[in-house]
Scaffold this active site. Structure first.
Site, short mmCIF file in Angstrom:
data_model
loop_
_atom_site.label_atom_id
_atom_site.label_comp_id
_atom_site.label_asym_id
_atom_site.label_seq_id
_atom_site.Cartn_x
_atom_site.Cartn_y
_atom_site.Cartn_z
N THR A 13 3.51 -7.94 -7.01
CA THR A 13 2.61 -6.86 -7.45
C THR A 13 3.28 -5.49 -7.31
O THR A 13 3.31 -4.69 -8.25
CB THR A 13 1.33 -6.91 -6.60
OG1 THR A 13 0.77 -8.21 -6.74
CG2 THR A 13 0.32 -5.88 -7.06
N VAL A 14 3.82 -5.20 -6.11
CA VAL A 14 4.33 -3.85 -5.87
C VAL A 14 5.74 -3.67 -6.46
O VAL A 14 6.00 -2.70 -7.20
CB VAL A 14 4.32 -3.54 -4.35
CG1 VAL A 14 4.94 -2.18 -4.08
CG2 VAL A 14 2.88 -3.57 -3.82
N GLY A 201 -9.31 -8.29 -6.62
CA GLY A 201 -7.89 -8.18 -6.25
C GLY A 201 -7.61 -7.04 -5.29
O GLY A 201 -6.46 -6.62 -5.13
N GLU A 204 -6.04 -7.99 0.75
CA GLU A 204 -4.73 -8.55 1.07
C GLU A 204 -4.80 -10.06 0.91
O GLU A 204 -5.89 -10.65 0.87
CB GLU A 204 -4.39 -8.25 2.53
CG GLU A 204 -4.23 -6.78 2.85
CD GLU A 204 -2.91 -6.23 2.35
OE1 GLU A 204 -1.87 -6.54 2.94
OE2 GLU A 204 -2.94 -5.49 1.35
N LYS A 219 -1.66 1.44 9.26
CA LYS A 219 -1.44 2.73 8.58
C LYS A 219 -1.64 3.88 9.57
O LYS A 219 -0.86 4.85 9.60
CB LYS A 219 -2.38 2.87 7.38
CG LYS A 219 -2.09 1.84 6.31
CD LYS A 219 -3.20 1.77 5.27
CE LYS A 219 -2.99 0.59 4.33
NZ LYS A 219 -4.17 0.28 3.51
#
Ligand code: HSE
Length: 439
Positions: A13-14, A201, A204, A219
């Site tokens: 995806t990324v 979607g 995670e 984060k």
């Protein structure tokens, strides 16, 4: 100037978003970087799937487009690290396995700049990786690791350098925000809202990290390092997820003119930093209360600039890809000086228990005469001033009511609850829910 060469390790995806932007925007990106940025190679176990999904020429993939075994992929990665013509490695494989930790160090030791969206890796192993980057004089880019498309790392490292950040409140997990927004707007139950977030979607691969506060904790840990120089792991934070939030909680919140959000919170007081991730009732006057759906937002309170709120998309292929490409552009332009390594200070992480907030405390008790007296007497004993007592809700033969306190510590409330449990063992039918109220 010679082209700046990039290898992408992991093109799901990324990574796929990164490749697509670099290919589609190559002219614009070259103008901003001051040189051409080229994709030298891509390693992925399933190249044809990845190529098709992201519209990338299979020729970019190691192995010429055929599926790779993990062993073959590891060999291609070794070849990339030994290739002196490659300047930068994008790690978009994810996870914190020993292989991924070793890969981050190896890439830097092979004199590659490293860009990653891997928040768990930086939260758990950040210190050592930052040290390797500094020793090797290579840049470590991680804008995408915190709230993806929101440029919060650059805001902190580049923009508020003339200021002092005093506190931070953020909605830093889109999945949990989507679920809470659905529960509030559509009066949906938690399991139903979670299922829809997964179908869309947002979640995670393991959605428990989204809803239990773990992802937001990673984060926040990264931000605590760069804002306050805190050298901690996410296990050091007091983290609570949204799994136990119910429709009743939203009703109590509404009475207080609040919404409920999963908030990453940090505040410095003298030499201490209080930090936590937990659901908070957020007053509707606070912009964070109106951030709905999968959107993220980070609010900084600064000494001079006062309050700033950055709002944007915290997930998604191209959204996260754009943050990674921005790091690549910076590094192509400024080399190892592109991204400042966080300085560590001597601040101590203090237990959230000592931080003062107004709280909403919800009690589920037997519906018997005198029960409110038992609860309020214990609260008074610990010097907690009551602001409001809500109307009772009845569930079967139980009473459910909430008490809103004037500012006090979580510890004071926990002590009062212990007192009730000890002196009147059968009076509480569930663990009271203690939710801070963020103005
Ligand atoms: N799954 C995360 C979220 C995005 O829902 O915000 C990546 O951290």
């Amino acid at each position: 100037m010679k082209p700046f060469k990039v290898a992408i390790l992991g093109c799901g995806t990324v990574g796929g978003g990164v490749a697509k932007i670099l290919l589609e925007e190559c002219k614009r990106v070259a103008e901003r970087a001051g040189r051409t940025i080229e994709i030298a190679s891509i390693v992925d176990l399933f190249p044809s799937q990845s190529a098709q999904r992201h519209g990338i020429d299979p020729a970019y993939y190691c192995g010429g487009g055929k599926e790779l075994t993990p062993r073959e992929a590891a060999r291609y990665i070794r070849d990339i690290l030994s290739d002196e013509s490659i300047d930068l490695v994008v790690e978009t494989i994810g996870g914190t396995s020993p292989e991924i930790v070793a890969l981050a160090h190896d890439a830097l030791r092979h004199k590659k700049h490293l860009v990653t969206a891997n928040k768990a890796l930086l939260a758990e192993h950040g210190k050592a990786i930052f040290i390797t980057a500094a020793e090797q004089k290579r840049a470590l880019g991680y804008e995408a690791a915190v709230c993806a498309a929101i440029p919060i790392i650059k805001a902190i490292n580049e923009c508020f350098t003339g200021d002092e950040i005093l506190s931070l409140s953020g909605i830093m997990n889109g999945t949990s925000n989507y679920i809470l927004s659905q529960m509030e707007a559509e009066q949906r139950g938690y399991p139903d809202a979670l299922k829809e977030a997964q179908e869309r979607g947002y979640a995670e691969a393991d959605p428990s990290l989204d809803v239990n506060g773990g992802d937001a904790g990673h984060k926040l840990t990264i931000l605590l390092r760069i804002i306050f120089g805190l050298d901690i792991g996410s296990d050091d934070l007091q983290i609570q997820g949204i799994e136990s939030i119910t429709g009743d909680d939203f009703e109590f919140a509404n009475e207080m003119d609040c919404s409920i959000k999963l908030i990453c919170y940090a505040k410095r007081e003298k030499e201490s930093v209080f930090a936590t991730v937990r659901p908070m009732m957020v007053k509707r006057g606070n912009l964070l209360s109106r951030i709905n759906g999968a959107t993220n937002a980070v609010q900084l309170r600064n000494k001079y600039a006062q309050q700033s709120t950055l709002i944007g998309q915290g997930a998604g292929s191209l959204e996260t890809g754009s943050a990674i490409v921005s790091d690549i552009v910076f590094i192509a332009r400024y080399g190892d000086k592109a991204i400042r390594n966080p300085a560590l200070y001597a601040y101590q992480l203090k237990s959230f228990d000592e931080l003062v907030f107004p709280y909403n405390v919800t009690f589920e008790t037997a519906n018997v005469p005198g029960i409110t007296g038992i609860v309020t007497t214990a609260i008074g004993k610990y010097e907690i001033n009551i602001d409001t007592v809500s109307h009772n809700r009845y569930h079967a033969s139980n009473a459910v009511f909430s008490i809103v306190t004037m500012p006090c510590t979580h510890r004071q409330i926990a002590n009062a609850v212990e007192e009730i449990k000890n002196r009147h063992p059968s009076s509480l039918l569930a663990e009271p829910k203690i939710i801070p109220i963020l103005a």
